[in-house]
Design an enzyme around this catalytic site. Structure first.
Site, PDB file in Angstrom:
ATOM      1  N   TRP A   1      10.270 -10.194   9.353  1.00  0.00           N
ATOM      2  CA  TRP A   1      10.085 -10.035  10.795  1.00  0.00           C
ATOM      3  C   TRP A   1       8.964  -9.002  10.955  1.00  0.00           C
ATOM      4  CZ3 TRP A   1      14.640 -10.636   8.315  1.00  0.00           C
ATOM      5  CH2 TRP A   1      15.518 -11.621   8.786  1.00  0.00           C
TER       6      TRP A   1
ATOM      7  N   THR B   1       0.827  -1.212   0.000  1.00  0.00           N
ATOM      8  CA  THR B   1       0.000   0.000   0.000  1.00  0.00           C
ATOM      9  C   THR B   1       0.863   1.266   0.000  1.00  0.00           C
ATOM     10  OG1 THR B   1      -0.168  -0.321   2.387  1.00  0.00           O
ATOM     11  CG2 THR B   1      -2.078  -0.980   1.048  1.00  0.00           C
TER      12      THR B   1
ATOM     13  N   ASP C   1       1.183  -2.749  -7.840  1.00  0.00           N
ATOM     14  CA  ASP C   1       1.019  -1.574  -6.963  1.00  0.00           C
ATOM     15  C   ASP C   1       1.102  -0.283  -7.781  1.00  0.00           C
ATOM     16  OD1 ASP C   1       1.137  -3.476  -4.932  1.00  0.00           O
ATOM     17  OD2 ASP C   1       3.255  -3.093  -4.495  1.00  0.00           O
TER      18      ASP C   1
ATOM     19  N   GLY D   1      -0.326  -9.782 -15.582  1.00  0.00           N
ATOM     20  CA  GLY D   1       1.032  -9.748 -16.149  1.00  0.00           C
ATOM     21  C   GLY D   1       0.986  -9.186 -17.571  1.00  0.00           C
TER      22      GLY D   1
ATOM     23  N   ARG E   1      -2.442 -13.354   0.224  1.00  0.00           N
ATOM     24  CA  ARG E   1      -1.233 -13.927   0.828  1.00  0.00           C
ATOM     25  C   ARG E   1      -1.652 -14.846   1.977  1.00  0.00           C
ATOM     26  NH1 ARG E   1      -0.077 -11.826  -3.084  1.00  0.00           N
ATOM     27  NH2 ARG E   1       1.485 -10.237  -3.558  1.00  0.00           N
TER      28      ARG E   1
ATOM     29  N   LYS F   1      -5.715  -7.430 -13.381  1.00  0.00           N
ATOM     30  CA  LYS F   1      -4.418  -7.402 -14.057  1.00  0.00           C
ATOM     31  C   LYS F   1      -3.927  -8.833 -14.244  1.00  0.00           C
ATOM     32  CE  LYS F   1      -4.070  -5.169 -10.528  1.00  0.00           C
ATOM     33  NZ  LYS F   1      -3.422  -5.036  -9.210  1.00  0.00           N
TER      34      LYS F   1
END
Ligand code: ADP
Length: 303
Positions: free
Chosen positions: A102, A31, A258, A227, A167, A225
């Site tokens: 992390w 974002t 993005d 590719g 994800r 989208k």
């Protein structure tokens, strides 16, 4: 419409290798990447803001300085004691990149814990942009607060844009991801998925199936989208396919989606012209993928 583009999510510290055992520190996140490109693409009379939570420590301050230095307003960012920002490290092996993260305790996970803060941040935004990653990192009860704040903002006239960015590893389970992403899409004026993700996690057989599924969920416009393949733009009563220009020298596809979202939305919000918006998206993303890294300043420098 108020000329204020507000992106919401997690910005992380990026450690990118520069040699044997040495790294350069940067800042990135889906974002944030879109906010950064939106700032470059939107006219000066628009403001671009970022809403997240960070710590009170030095690296959090450096992140905010980076955002401000990029022309992004950080006035509503939450500052939390005893927390810091998430980090990822890019590792190279035989030319292939892999990522170590992390982020499980990052401050950004608490960006929606205070419903009042969130509603204040959203108040007056012309467009709110977020992603499936924004939702994934929140505790389940805060996802409800987040979706409620979106509903409230929409009632006041704010437009909403969402990239599902699926994800599964960030979610508690894949079913929760699918149902929450579908609910969020139903609250959005623009839903901007990448077909690769939709194929992998919803089993869509082609990009038109993804577009129809999000329209049925309640999305206003869906931009799928894919590719180098055609982009599908669909609303309840129109559907078009646009072929992006071929790109020969692809160096790094990080932030293709993005940057596409930013350029598309910047054009659509200012001109309302779909063909110009699709062209702007493909042109910027096509340039971004010819350079290394997520945030490519060279795209905006005169040749
Ligand atoms: P994401 O980064 O979210 O996976 P995509 O790979 O679908 O996004 O790409 C977003 C946009 O970037 C595409 O719609 C297209 O405009 C451009 N793009 C990406 N890969 C290519 C490619 N190989 N050739 C030309 N354009 C591309």
């Amino acid at each position: 419409m108020s000329k204020n583009f507000l992106a919401i999510g997690e910005c992380m510290v990026e450690m990118a290798p520069t040699g044997e055992g040495t790294y350069a520190m940067g800042f990135a996140g889906d974002t944030l990447n879109t906010a950064w490109y939106a700032r470059k693409c939107l006219p000066a009379d628009w403001s671009v803001g970022y809403y997240t939570a960070v710590g009170n420590d030095q690296v959090s301050g450096q992140m905010l300085d980076f955002l401000k230095g990029s022309g992004i307003d950080t006035g509503s960012v939450r500052r939390l004691e005893n927390r810091t920002v998430g980090l990822y490290m890019i590792q190279l092996k035989d030319g292939e990149r892999s990522f170590a993260y992390w982020r499980s305790q990052s401050a950004a996970r608490r960006l929606a814990e205070d419903a009042g803060d969130l509603e204040n941040a959203l108040a007056g935004a012309g467009l709110v942009y977020f992603s499936g990653i924004t939702l994934a990192i929140l505790p389940p009860e805060d996802r409800r607060k987040f979706l409620n704040a979106l509903r409230t903002a929409r009632k006041a006239g704010t437009k909403t844009a969402f990239d599902p960015n699926l994800r599964p590893r960030l979610w508690e389970d894949a079913d929760t991801m699918r149902s929450c992403v579908t609910e969020a899409a139903g609250l959005c004026d623009f839903v901007m998925p990448s077909f690769e993700d939709e194929l992998a996690h919803f089993g869509d057989t082609d990009a038109n199936v993804s577009a129809s599924r999000y329209l049925e969920a309640g999305a206003g416009m869906v931009v799928v989208k894919n590719g180098p393949e055609e982009v599908i733009c669909a609303t309840a009563d129109s559907r078009h396919a646009f072929q992006p220009q071929p790109v020969r020298n692809i160096v790094d596809t990080t932030a293709a989606g993005d940057s596409y979202n930013a350029a598309f939305l910047a054009e659509f919000l200012t001109s309302g012209d779909l063909v110009a918006s699709v062209d702007a998206g493909a042109k910027l993303a096509g340039t971004v993928i010819q350079h290394r890294g997520a945030l490519v300043a060279e795209c905006f420098e005169p040749a």
